[in-house]
Design a protein around this motif. Sequence first.
Motif, short mmCIF file in Angstrom:
data_model
loop_
_atom_site.label_atom_id
_atom_site.label_comp_id
_atom_site.label_asym_id
_atom_site.label_seq_id
_atom_site.Cartn_x
_atom_site.Cartn_y
_atom_site.Cartn_z
N UNK A 219 -2.27 -0.02 -12.86
CA UNK A 219 -1.24 -0.93 -14.09
C UNK A 219 -1.49 -2.45 -13.84
N UNK A 220 -1.17 -3.09 -14.78
CA UNK A 220 -1.34 -4.65 -14.58
C UNK A 220 -0.75 -5.01 -13.21
N UNK A 221 -1.45 -5.89 -12.52
CA UNK A 221 -0.91 -6.32 -11.20
C UNK A 221 -0.78 -7.98 -11.27
N UNK A 222 0.17 -8.49 -10.91
CA UNK A 222 0.47 -10.07 -11.12
C UNK A 222 0.15 -10.41 -9.88
N UNK A 223 -0.47 -11.77 -9.59
CA UNK A 223 -0.90 -12.44 -8.39
C UNK A 223 0.49 -12.30 -7.68
N UNK A 224 1.64 -12.77 -8.26
CA UNK A 224 2.81 -12.91 -7.32
C UNK A 224 3.26 -11.82 -6.62
N UNK A 225 2.63 -10.71 -7.04
CA UNK A 225 3.29 -9.44 -6.24
C UNK A 225 2.52 -9.32 -4.99
N UNK A 226 1.39 -10.05 -4.65
CA UNK A 226 0.44 -9.66 -3.60
C UNK A 226 0.85 -10.21 -2.27
N UNK A 227 1.75 -11.29 -2.23
CA UNK A 227 2.61 -11.67 -1.05
C UNK A 227 3.40 -10.77 -0.38
N UNK A 228 3.98 -9.61 -1.45
CA UNK A 228 4.96 -8.75 -0.98
C UNK A 228 4.30 -7.39 -0.65
N UNK A 229 2.99 -7.23 -0.82
CA UNK A 229 2.35 -6.12 -0.37
C UNK A 229 2.59 -5.76 0.98
N UNK A 230 2.65 -4.24 1.41
CA UNK A 230 2.81 -4.06 2.71
C UNK A 230 1.38 -3.94 3.11
N UNK A 231 0.43 -3.44 2.44
CA UNK A 231 -0.97 -3.14 2.76
C UNK A 231 -2.06 -3.69 1.50
N UNK A 251 -0.41 -12.91 5.46
CA UNK A 251 -1.11 -12.15 6.48
C UNK A 251 -0.81 -10.64 6.29
N UNK A 252 -1.82 -9.87 6.35
CA UNK A 252 -1.41 -8.45 6.10
C UNK A 252 -1.92 -7.59 7.49
N UNK A 253 -1.40 -6.63 7.62
CA UNK A 253 -1.67 -5.63 8.82
C UNK A 253 -2.13 -4.42 8.24
N UNK A 254 -3.25 -3.77 8.45
CA UNK A 254 -3.90 -2.55 8.06
C UNK A 254 -2.86 -1.46 8.43
N UNK A 255 -2.23 -0.84 7.42
CA UNK A 255 -1.48 0.28 7.43
C UNK A 255 -1.71 1.84 7.57
N UNK A 256 -0.87 2.72 7.05
CA UNK A 256 -1.25 4.14 7.12
C UNK A 256 -2.40 4.46 6.17
N UNK A 257 -1.87 3.96 4.81
CA UNK A 257 -2.64 4.48 3.61
C UNK A 257 -3.92 3.81 3.76
N UNK A 258 -4.40 2.67 4.39
CA UNK A 258 -5.69 2.13 4.67
C UNK A 258 -6.31 3.04 5.68
#
Length: 275
Positions: A219-231, A251-258
């Motif tokens: 889908x379309x992904x807005x830049x403002x969504x990235x700070x809220x990403x879990x991974x 800052x991100x931490x590699x999670x189970x999907x990654x």
Amino acid sequence: MAAPSRLLVDGAADAALSPLDRGLAYGDGLFETIRFVAGRAALWPRHMQRLRESCARLCLPAPDEALLAREAAAVADGMADAVVRITITRGVGERGYAMPASPQPTRIVAAFAAPVTAPETYRDGLRLRLCQLRLAEQPLLAGIKHLNRLEQVLARAEWDDPSIADGLLLDGAGRVICTTMANLFAVIGGALVTPSLERCGVAGVARAEVLAVREVRVRELALGELPHAQELFLSSSVRGIVPVRSMAETVYVPGPVTRALQSHWRELGFPTEHS
């Protein structure tokens, strides 16, 4: 990338590219970069599928895939870990944009040593920055790996900090598309998401593999969504699945999907993925 270990032009090791080749004159062609490990290219079928589809969209005669396989194996022979680049151009033509009535494509197959990625990069992730350059929209070329990479060249020229591994690219409307050399995935609200590439960007074969083995919302992904990403992670046929450690102040931490996708890459036979 260093000079190729071996290079064939239309099957010949001593052949030269004509200065009148349309690939040189107009960027009239496409390419694939394929990771070989111990003589095996796990994503070869996906590369060939994209090559066929790209040739059709550019009105290029599709190359003989069996011939490409033989030449790729020949240039990568003896290399434990290689990247094979296959370039197809429309060949030599008269001056002007008009396509030759009967094109004779040029075929270039070269092998390079695979880039070395530190184990801690796969473990902890890389740093990403936001590029100022915006990708132009051209739906006819969106998704394919055509020879004109000037946008990526100019975007990569925006920084020289060796601690930053890649740059995030947006389109003119500010939508997230990809990075300079990889596709991007984010886990947002528990769902795996990747940007739509209907307007611009390259649809990587590693991206296609992820789409095939995981449920992904394109889908379309807005830049403002990235700070809220879990991974946040990148996919590349050369480097595999690489976590993003930080972008700007986030800052991100590699999670189970990654980690699950890194494990899948190891099962495909790529030994550089480390959990």
